[in-house]
Design an enzyme around this catalytic site. Structure first.
Site: not given
Length: 399
Positions: A175-176
């Site tokens: 996600d990051l």
């Protein structure tokens, strides 16, 4: 798009307005990066519920730690985008914004009535960024996916953990990195629009992102035809480079060059290692990695971290204690870099956030603004940006 004086924040993107449909982490992280650079972010949320992360415990004064951590510098509007009145609000906002960001499953924006063709008709040249687990094409294009799934599929988990025990990264790296690549794609599209007037459509896949990080692991596979296995926190191509236990805790060493190796042998009082053919160069040290790692471990566990910190600093050997979250947030280096900032939230009160790591030495962007309360800016946006009448606003907001 012209940004009103009351909406402006300092930064290189202070002329950019983003319509942000994203939720949870990848998309909101991308828009937070843009907001840190000065962009105005209008976050579209579901009335009465908002971003899913507003409901992730633990809470303080009804506010979620998760939401507060990654939604600074934004405006929140609570709009029912499935209603006709709500759709019209979005259509009007599309005309007033430079960028549209979303991280729904592919096809959802079309079902809502905000597909790419509709957007381009309303605002030719609008930059669009879609972040999803697998992207819009390929056999997995319409599948739902989450961080742990793309970590597993990408090969990242196969390289993380101890032998025969693959592990998820402690951080939601899929996600990051999706947020980082999403923000980068938008920055590139802004430059392209300045050159050509064309609004690019970015199709960001979390799986693609992590596969792109395989780097030299992929290179090694292409050369040898073999996949690497996890080896804990040690480096596959450099020894000693990894985690070791001292008498009172854990630390890492990064003996990256032959010069550092010479200094290290002196620091641990093992000059004989310099003439030992098993450790003559990094290639031999990698070949005899298990033996050398064990020998180094036997030495380091005899003394406290403070002792090794002093010795290694004197010899200029790359090292670090392994700090926990509390320790790093209060560390003098982080304090000196002014990475932790205090903000005042209307519901939560005073609290600290991690500010942007991007620093311009000749520009002061000021302190971040607090994450918004659900729907906090609905009336302001409808009135000041769209010019709606008070009567129309009350009908839309059911007041």
């Amino acid at each position: 798009m012209e940004i009103s004086e009351t909406s402006k924040r300092d930064g290189p993107l202070s002329h950019i307005r983003v319509l942000d449909f994203s939720q949870t982490l990848a998309g909101p992280f991308a828009s937070t990066i843009l907001s840190d650079l000065g962009a105005e972010i209008i976050k579209v949320e579901k009335p009465g519920f908002g971003d899913q992360t507003r409901h992730f415990a633990p809470f303080q004064e009804g506010e979620s730690h998760y939401f507060l951590s990654i939604n600074r510098n934004k405006k929140s509007i609570a709009i029912d985008v499935k209603s006709e009145a709500g759709k019209q609000v979005i259509f009007d906002l599309i005309k007033k914004c430079d960028v549209l960001l979303e991280n729904f499953r592919p096809g959802v924006m079309d079902k809502l009535g905000f597909g790419s063709e509709v957007i381009e008709e309303l605002n030719p040249g609008m930059i669009q960024c879609s972040i999803s687990a697998f992207g819009k094409t390929g056999p997995y294009g319409e599948r739902a996916g989450y961080d742990i799934m793309v970590q597993a599929m990408s090969g990242v988990m196969s390289l993380t953990g101890e032998p025969d025990s693959p592990m998820r990264c402690g951080l939601p790296i899929g996600d990051l990195v999706g947020g980082l690549y999403g923000a980068i794609s938008i920055l590139g599209a802004i430059v392209e629009k300045q050159k050509t007037g064309k609004g690019l459509r970015a199709d960001i896949s979390l799986l693609d992102n992590l596969v792109s990080l395989l780097g030299y692991y992929a290179g090694k596979y292409y050369i040898t035809g073999k996949s690497d296995q996890p080896i804990g926190s040690h480096h596959p191509f450099i020894v000693p480079y990894g985690t070791y236990q001292a008498k009172d805790g854990f630390m890492v060493l990064a003996v990256y060059t032959e010069d550092f190796w010479k200094k290290f042998t002196l620091a641990v009082d093992k000059p004989e290692w310099l003439i030992d053919p098993r450790f003559a160069n990094n290639q031999q040290r990698v070949k005899n990695r298990d033996l050398l790692i064990d020998l180094v471990q036997q030495i380091l566990i005899e003394k406290e971290i403070s002792y090794w910190t002093r010795v290694f600093e004197e010899q200029d050997i790359p090292h670090s204690p392994i700090l926990n979250v509390e320790q790093i947030l209060g560390h003098p280096q982080i304090m000196a870099r002014e990475l932790v900032k205090k903000v005042e939230h209307p519901a939560y009160g005073s609290f600290q956030v991690i500010d942007s790591p991007i620093k311009y030495t000749n520009m002061d962007r000021g302190n971040p603004t607090p994450p918004p309360v659900l729907g906090e800016h609905t009336e302001d946006v409808l009135k000041d940006l769209l010019g709606y009448s008070q009567d129309r606003i009350e009908k839309i907001t059911n007041k």
